[in-house]
Design a protein around this motif. Structure first.
Motif, mmCIF file in Angstrom:
data_model
loop_
_atom_site.group_PDB
_atom_site.id
_atom_site.type_symbol
_atom_site.label_atom_id
_atom_site.label_comp_id
_atom_site.label_asym_id
_atom_site.label_seq_id
_atom_site.Cartn_x
_atom_site.Cartn_y
_atom_site.Cartn_z
ATOM 1 N N VAL A 1 -0.027 3.449 26.982
ATOM 2 C CA VAL A 1 -1.230 4.244 26.727
ATOM 3 C C VAL A 1 -1.368 4.740 25.287
ATOM 4 C CG1 VAL A 1 -1.402 5.010 29.118
ATOM 5 C CG2 VAL A 1 -0.097 6.388 27.490
ATOM 6 N N ASP A 2 -0.329 4.515 24.456
ATOM 7 C CA ASP A 2 -0.449 5.070 23.103
ATOM 8 C C ASP A 2 0.205 4.141 22.080
ATOM 9 O OD1 ASP A 2 -1.190 6.862 21.148
ATOM 10 O OD2 ASP A 2 -0.447 8.610 22.243
ATOM 11 N N SER A 3 0.025 4.481 20.824
ATOM 12 C CA SER A 3 0.614 3.705 19.735
ATOM 13 C C SER A 3 0.643 4.592 18.497
ATOM 14 C CB SER A 3 -0.205 2.436 19.479
ATOM 15 O OG SER A 3 -1.541 2.775 19.175
ATOM 16 N N VAL A 4 1.286 4.084 17.458
ATOM 17 C CA VAL A 4 1.387 4.823 16.198
ATOM 18 C C VAL A 4 0.855 3.920 15.082
ATOM 19 C CG1 VAL A 4 2.949 5.909 14.531
ATOM 20 C CG2 VAL A 4 3.454 6.057 16.981
ATOM 21 N N LEU A 5 -0.094 4.440 14.327
ATOM 22 C CA LEU A 5 -0.622 3.679 13.200
ATOM 23 C C LEU A 5 -0.338 4.425 11.905
ATOM 24 C CD1 LEU A 5 -4.257 2.886 14.497
ATOM 25 C CD2 LEU A 5 -2.120 1.741 15.114
ATOM 26 N N TYR B 1 2.677 10.416 3.717
ATOM 27 C CA TYR B 1 2.464 9.379 4.727
ATOM 28 C C TYR B 1 1.479 9.913 5.765
ATOM 29 C CZ TYR B 1 6.851 7.210 3.082
ATOM 30 O OH TYR B 1 7.851 6.618 2.340
ATOM 31 N N PHE B 2 0.610 9.038 6.244
ATOM 32 C CA PHE B 2 -0.389 9.445 7.235
ATOM 33 C C PHE B 2 -0.251 8.580 8.483
ATOM 34 C CE2 PHE B 2 -2.010 10.253 2.992
ATOM 35 C CZ PHE B 2 -2.413 11.580 3.078
ATOM 36 N N PHE B 3 -0.162 9.251 9.634
ATOM 37 C CA PHE B 3 -0.044 8.537 10.902
ATOM 38 C C PHE B 3 -1.087 9.064 11.886
ATOM 39 C CE2 PHE B 3 4.176 8.711 8.970
ATOM 40 C CZ PHE B 3 4.553 7.373 8.985
ATOM 41 N N ILE B 4 -1.688 8.143 12.615
ATOM 42 C CA ILE B 4 -2.635 8.548 13.659
ATOM 43 C C ILE B 4 -2.330 7.770 14.938
ATOM 44 C CG2 ILE B 4 -4.452 9.102 11.967
ATOM 45 C CD1 ILE B 4 -5.842 6.489 12.683
ATOM 46 N N SER B 5 -2.811 8.294 16.035
ATOM 47 C CA SER B 5 -2.682 7.577 17.298
ATOM 48 C C SER B 5 -3.678 6.425 17.324
ATOM 49 C CB SER B 5 -2.980 8.522 18.463
ATOM 50 O OG SER B 5 -3.158 7.771 19.650
ATOM 51 N N GLY B 6 -3.269 5.313 17.927
ATOM 52 C CA GLY B 6 -4.181 4.180 18.064
ATOM 53 C C GLY B 6 -4.954 4.221 19.374
ATOM 54 N N ALA B 7 -4.657 5.198 20.226
ATOM 55 C CA ALA B 7 -5.364 5.292 21.512
ATOM 56 C C ALA B 7 -6.780 5.817 21.277
ATOM 57 C CB ALA B 7 -4.598 6.212 22.457
ATOM 58 N N PRO B 8 -7.750 5.271 22.044
ATOM 59 C CA PRO B 8 -9.142 5.681 21.815
ATOM 60 C C PRO B 8 -9.311 7.208 21.890
ATOM 61 C CG PRO B 8 -9.031 3.859 23.371
ATOM 62 C CD PRO B 8 -7.617 4.278 23.114
ATOM 63 N N VAL C 1 -9.147 11.776 16.925
ATOM 64 C CA VAL C 1 -10.180 12.797 16.697
ATOM 65 C C VAL C 1 -9.861 14.086 17.460
ATOM 66 C CG1 VAL C 1 -12.090 11.279 16.060
ATOM 67 C CG2 VAL C 1 -11.656 11.737 18.460
ATOM 68 N N LYS C 2 -9.071 13.958 18.525
ATOM 69 C CA LYS C 2 -8.674 15.164 19.267
ATOM 70 C C LYS C 2 -7.401 15.781 18.702
ATOM 71 C CE LYS C 2 -10.780 13.708 23.623
ATOM 72 N NZ LYS C 2 -10.465 12.898 24.819
ATOM 73 N N GLY C 3 -6.935 15.241 17.581
ATOM 74 C CA GLY C 3 -5.829 15.911 16.882
ATOM 75 C C GLY C 3 -4.472 15.232 16.949
ATOM 76 N N GLU C 4 -4.404 14.038 17.538
ATOM 77 C CA GLU C 4 -3.102 13.356 17.596
ATOM 78 C C GLU C 4 -2.895 12.569 16.306
ATOM 79 O OE1 GLU C 4 -2.283 11.185 21.220
ATOM 80 O OE2 GLU C 4 -0.683 10.076 20.231
ATOM 81 N N LYS C 5 -2.459 13.294 15.298
ATOM 82 C CA LYS C 5 -2.293 12.721 13.960
ATOM 83 C C LYS C 5 -1.299 13.588 13.200
ATOM 84 C CE LYS C 5 -6.293 13.170 11.777
ATOM 85 N NZ LYS C 5 -7.564 13.610 11.160
#
Ligand SMILES: *[C@@H]1O[C@H](CO)[C@@H](O)[C@H](O)[C@H]1NC(C)=O
Length: 180
Positions: free
Chosen positions: A70-74, A108-115, A119-123
């Motif tokens: 359900v998730d990933s790291v970008l 370094y910048f990382f965000i979630s790849g899940a839709p 935007v809901k703050g998983e970064k």
């Protein structure tokens, strides 16, 4: 004078051991616990709050634990981090046990790849200070050219303390021998 060489050797070995201990890579679980890579529960529990309480160093290894289904790291650019744009990540991980070495200083910048997760703050933003800054250099510029922002004061680190301590000890010994 015959005692000085063994003492110098001992001090040298001590310092060598200390600097090795100092440079051992740290493995850091992002968010501090296994269930941290998710949409934060509230605005004061974001991953960036956690990041700000940590000082990251070159060579540290970040680890993300999450459900790969359900998730990933970008890893993304600053712009894509700000806009939560997941289309062209610099790096993409979805193995559920992602390890990432901080190879150089900078941000370094990382965000979630899940839709919608980003935007809901998983970064998370990870600031890695250069050795120069950690050791108390006054210039405070990070390597990516971003403003000095908050450069934490140099930590009273154990290795430094020990080195100073050894130096004082050595001086005292040499001085004592000279007086004898
Ligand atoms: C996301 O990034 C891609 C590639 O950099 C770009 O073409 C696209 O327009 C961006 N999308 C948004 C919504 O900003």
């Amino acid at each position: 004078m015959g005692i000085i060489v063994p003492i110098l050797t001992f001090v040298f070995l001590l310092l060598t051991r200390v600097s090795h201990a100092d440079s051992k890579p740290r493995v850091i679980l992002v968010g501090g616990s296994a269930a941290s890579w998710k949409v934060p529960d509230s605005h004061d529990k974001t991953l960036n709050h956690w990041a700000e309480t940590n000082r990251f160093k070159v060579g540290d290894i970040l680890v993300w634990k999450y459900d790969a289904k359900v998730d990933s790291v970008l890893q993304v650019t600053k712009e894509d981090y700000a806009s939560c744009n997941t289309t062209k990540p610099l790096k993409h991980f979805n193995d559920g046990d992602t390890k990432f070495e901080l190879e150089h200083s900078g941000t370094y910048f990382f965000i979630s790849g899940a839709p919608d997760h980003c935007v809901k703050g998983e970064k998370i933003t990870i600031l890695v200070l250069s050795e120069r800054n950690i050791r108390g250099g006054s210039r405070g510029c990070s390597d990516d050219g971003s403003p000095p922002s908050k450069t934490p004061a140099p930590a009273p680190n154990a290795a430094g303390g020990l080195k100073v301590g050894s130096g004082v000890f050595l001086t005292a010994v040499v001085f004592g021998l000279a007086m004898a």
